[in-house]
Design a protein around this motif. Structure first.
Motif, PDB file in Angstrom:
ATOM      1  N   PHE A  57      26.989 -14.992 -27.733  1.00 48.46           N
ATOM      2  CA  PHE A  57      27.009 -16.161 -26.844  1.00 48.46           C
ATOM      3  C   PHE A  57      26.818 -17.492 -27.568  1.00 48.46           C
TER       4      PHE A  57
ATOM      5  N   ILE B   8      30.253 -18.254 -28.874  1.00 47.43           N
ATOM      6  CA  ILE B   8      31.186 -18.716 -27.827  1.00 47.43           C
ATOM      7  C   ILE B   8      30.906 -20.193 -27.512  1.00 47.43           C
ATOM      8  N   GLU B   9      29.628 -20.526 -27.347  1.00 52.99           N
ATOM      9  CA  GLU B   9      29.277 -21.907 -26.977  1.00 52.99           C
ATOM     10  C   GLU B   9      29.637 -22.888 -28.100  1.00 52.99           C
TER      11      GLU B   9
ATOM     12  N   LEU C 221      33.477 -23.367 -28.071  1.00 56.68           N
ATOM     13  CA  LEU C 221      33.859 -24.229 -26.944  1.00 56.68           C
ATOM     14  C   LEU C 221      33.576 -25.684 -27.296  1.00 56.68           C
TER      15      LEU C 221
ATOM     16  N   MET D 104      34.388 -25.038 -20.465  1.00 58.12           N
ATOM     17  CA  MET D 104      34.433 -23.687 -19.878  1.00 58.12           C
ATOM     18  C   MET D 104      35.406 -23.652 -18.697  1.00 58.12           C
TER      19      MET D 104
ATOM     20  N   LEU E 180      31.990 -13.180 -17.656  1.00 53.77           N
ATOM     21  CA  LEU E 180      32.673 -14.475 -17.771  1.00 53.77           C
ATOM     22  C   LEU E 180      33.815 -14.567 -16.760  1.00 53.77           C
TER      23      LEU E 180
ATOM     24  N   SER F 286      34.022 -17.226 -13.689  1.00 58.02           N
ATOM     25  CA  SER F 286      34.969 -18.332 -13.817  1.00 58.02           C
ATOM     26  C   SER F 286      36.250 -18.096 -13.035  1.00 58.02           C
TER      27      SER F 286
ATOM     28  N   LEU G  57      28.914 -17.210  -5.549  1.00 57.70           N
ATOM     29  CA  LEU G  57      28.243 -17.473  -6.817  1.00 57.70           C
ATOM     30  C   LEU G  57      27.818 -18.949  -6.916  1.00 57.70           C
TER      31      LEU G  57
ATOM     32  N   ASN H  12      24.571  -8.683 -21.264  1.00 56.03           N
ATOM     33  CA  ASN H  12      25.768  -9.437 -21.654  1.00 56.03           C
ATOM     34  C   ASN H  12      26.624  -9.813 -20.454  1.00 56.03           C
ATOM     35  N   TYR H  13      26.681  -8.916 -19.470  1.00 52.18           N
ATOM     36  CA  TYR H  13      27.394  -9.268 -18.242  1.00 52.18           C
ATOM     37  C   TYR H  13      26.713 -10.480 -17.600  1.00 52.18           C
TER      38      TYR H  13
ATOM     39  N   ARG I 252      24.745 -12.786 -19.010  1.00 51.07           N
ATOM     40  CA  ARG I 252      24.937 -14.002 -19.810  1.00 51.07           C
ATOM     41  C   ARG I 252      26.335 -14.589 -19.600  1.00 51.07           C
ATOM     42  N   GLY I 253      27.327 -13.700 -19.517  1.00 54.62           N
ATOM     43  CA  GLY I 253      28.693 -14.171 -19.289  1.00 54.62           C
ATOM     44  C   GLY I 253      28.824 -14.854 -17.932  1.00 54.62           C
ATOM     45  N   LEU I 254      28.248 -14.207 -16.941  1.00 54.90           N
ATOM     46  CA  LEU I 254      28.278 -14.756 -15.588  1.00 54.90           C
ATOM     47  C   LEU I 254      27.608 -16.134 -15.561  1.00 54.90           C
ATOM     48  N   ALA I 255      26.464 -16.238 -16.215  1.00 53.37           N
ATOM     49  CA  ALA I 255      25.707 -17.492 -16.215  1.00 53.37           C
ATOM     50  C   ALA I 255      26.485 -18.596 -16.937  1.00 53.37           C
ATOM     51  N   LEU I 256      27.038 -18.283 -18.112  1.00 54.14           N
ATOM     52  CA  LEU I 256      27.780 -19.298 -18.869  1.00 54.14           C
ATOM     53  C   LEU I 256      28.984 -19.796 -18.064  1.00 54.14           C
ATOM     54  N   ALA I 257      29.727 -18.847 -17.490  1.00 56.90           N
ATOM     55  CA  ALA I 257      30.943 -19.238 -16.768  1.00 56.90           C
ATOM     56  C   ALA I 257      30.627 -20.041 -15.510  1.00 56.90           C
ATOM     57  N   ALA I 258      29.502 -19.716 -14.867  1.00 55.24           N
ATOM     58  CA  ALA I 258      29.171 -20.403 -13.620  1.00 55.24           C
ATOM     59  C   ALA I 258      28.289 -21.631 -13.868  1.00 55.24           C
TER      60      ALA I 258
END
Ligand SMILES: [Zn+2]
Lengths: 247, 332
Positions: A41, A44-45, A48, A55, A83, A87, B69, B92-93, B95-101
């Protein structure tokens, strides 16, 4: 703007890239060993931020699905699913071996990517151009190099994670038939994953999110009950083609 | 504040939506059935199942809660202790959810989750918060931990098992007696018609310390059953009752001693073994302070407890969580 985020944690090597359909805007490939969960992570950040892609512009996500380390694969796949859920991006999986072979398509050589499978064994598959179509021509294989080399009757370019010992074994087994790409071009880079993922999304319907399953090839140790099919090579019309480049 | 919380440390894929650390809006739990055939959890099998379930379960939790969400304020996931391959999926799921949202991500200690299950409710009336300081006993197939909670997010691990978890001992003895799985409820049922003083069994604790040890008790029970088998049919009720008494005595004795030593204002339970009525009765008999036990569905692993712990972790500073996951993450 619309961009694709590519994630690969299939082995001790990890890679992340951002691609906009024309160019790889940023990419990081590193020896993560077992620190994928700590380092994915932040990477990724960082990418970006370096590429100045917000994002919100990530509308596509490509993730490497193996074969590879079971635990490693799940890090990026779980991250990619989260992700995508967060998104609304379109998610696509691409075989890790497809990614490794892809940059060597123009060599016209039969190409065999190798990845460590533990216990001295390797994951492999054979790629070759036939009727001007570059595609995987074998199932995914797992086994010692001796077994893999039994399927090789012609000059073959080896790429992937090949240490000095594996290289000398291959030379012993195959003699002049074994060809090796330069170490830097053997590496697995998420930029290639991104290009393949972009093409895949453009040419096919979206896979439903839950359907993204790693290519495990091997059963879990000790009494596992999953019937993971030994993945057959794709039919010719489904096979990995060279992506259409913008002309 | 609304938190979407994920728990994948063992064999339950669980996602919840919790408001202000207490009110459960959704609590979806998928128990993996693949392990029943093998009679034990194979970590690789569990991790594969988590990856298949995590996204559909999250989708269901959001739908059950009736929120999108966008209406969530933070994402939380268990980062340890637990099976690494399993923890990695949820963490990891999440963290991905948090970053994207664009939401904060909160890593949660699983044991803190079991403690904070005592703050949860899904009823019309709002129950009072447990009083602190408190002694918390977390007992399940994976844990036997005795914890002092001095204040929010100030924990001290007083003792734990040095070998098997209490729930594991129940499972093994149940199998030995030809009873079903999970062993806890089966032993309890069989013990109802048995005499708890029929057979003397060794104590399951270590003197001078708050630690437990269930492996000697398990071996002694095995030896007892083998010798009884030579004489005729095994009096299953008496053996179950004697074994249960030995486990309950150990857990209740150490809990009561901790209550007395630290002068706490309440006792809380967590983990699947908290469902055992003999254990609850014995603890309540030995301590003068109130005993809190969450409903069984919140004692066993669930996402809501992770959401409760995450809320108090945002509100009260405490130990930093690792960037990745840790199989042996300590409580404090
Ligand atoms: Zn637990």
């Amino acid at each position: 703007m619309s961009a694709l985020l590519a994630l690969d944690t299939s082995t001790e090597w990890a890679s992340v890239a951002i691609y906009d359909g024309t160019a790889v805007l940023g990419e990081e490939t590193w020896h993560a060993q077992r620190r994928h969960a700590e380092e994915l992570f932040p990477t990724i950040e960082r990418i970006l931020s370096h590429t100045r892609v917000p994002m919100a512009s990530i509308t596509k996500i490509a993730v490497a699905t193996g074969p590879g380390s079971f635990t490693g694969l799940r890090v990026a796949i779980a991250a990619a699913q989260g992700l995508a859920r967060g998104s609304g991006a379109t998610l696509v999986g691409v075989s890790t071996l497809d990614v490794l072979a892809y940059p060597h398509a123009s060599s016209k050589l039969r190409t065999c990517p190798l990845l460590p499978a533990g216990r001295g064994e390797f994951y492999a598959a054979l790629y070759q151009e036939r009727n001007r179509k570059w595609a995987r021509r074998s199932p995914f294989i797992v086994g010692p190099l001796l077994d893999i080399c039994r399927q090789i009757g012609t000059h073959t370019l080896f790429v992937g994670e090949i240490d000095a010992e594996a290289e000398s074994t291959l030379r012993d087994l195959l003699g002049p038939l074994a060809l090796f790409a330069a170490p830097a071009s053997r590496m697995r880079r998420a930029g290639y994953l991104a290009e393949l993922g972009w093409t895949e999304i453009a040419e096919r319907k979206q896979q439903p999110l839950g359907a993204l399953e790693p290519i495990y090839v091997r059963q879990p140790a000790a009494g596992g009950t999953f019937a993971q099919p030994f993945a057959a090579p794709p039919a010719d019309d489904q096979a990995l083609g060279l992506p259409k480049r913008p002309s | 504040m609304r938190i979407l919380a994920i728990e994948t440390s063992c064999d339950e894929t669980a996602v919840a939506v919790v408001e202000d650390g207490r009110r459960i809006r959704a609590n979806v739990i998928a128990t993996q059935l693949a392990h029943q055939a093998t009679g034990g959890i194979i970590p690789e099998v569990a991790a594969r199942e988590h990856l298949r379930s995590i996204d559909p379960i999250t989708d269901k939790a959001l739908r059950d809660a009736g929120v999108e969400l966008k209406a969530v304020d933070a994402v939380a996931a268990t980062v340890g202790p637990g099976l690494v391959g399993c923890l990695l999926v949820g963490a990891n799921y999440g963290r991905g959810l948090a970053l994207a949202a664009g939401l904060p991500f909160i890593g949660v200690n699983h044991l803190e989750g079991h403690v904070y299950a005592n703050w949860l409710y899904d009823t019309e009336d709002v129950p009072p918060e447990p009083e602190l300081p408190a002694v918390v006993l977390v007992v399940s197939g994976a844990h036997s931990d005795l914890v002092l909670m001095e204040a929010h997010r100030r924990f001290r691990l007083l003792g734990r098992t040095i070998d098997d978890a209490a729930g594991e001992a129940f499972d093994k003895v149940a199998r030995l007696l030809g009873l079903g799985f999970p062993g806890g409820p089966e032993i309890e049922r069989a013990a109802k018609d048995g005499n708890p003083s029929a057979y003397p069994l060794p104590k399951a604790w270590l003197a001078d310390r708050y630690d437990f040890s269930f492996s000697g008790l398990k071996t002694a029970t095995l030896r007892l059953v083998r010798s009884l088998e030579e004489k005729g049919p095994v009096p299953v009720g008496d053996v179950a009752a004697s074994f249960q008494k030995a486990v309950v005595d150990a857990l209740a004795e150490k809990t009561a001693r901790a209550v007395a030593e630290h002068g706490v204002r309440s006792v809380m339970l967590g983990g699947g073994v908290a469902a055992n009525t003999a254990l609850r009765a014995e603890i309540q008999r030995r301590v003068a302070v109130p005993l809190r036990v969450p409903p069984l569905r919140l004692c066993t692993d669930n996402g809501a407890m992770v959401g409760a712990a995450a809320f108090y972790s945002l509100r009260h500073r405490g130990p930093e969580m690792p960037a990745g996951v840790r199989s042996n993450l300590p409580l404090a």
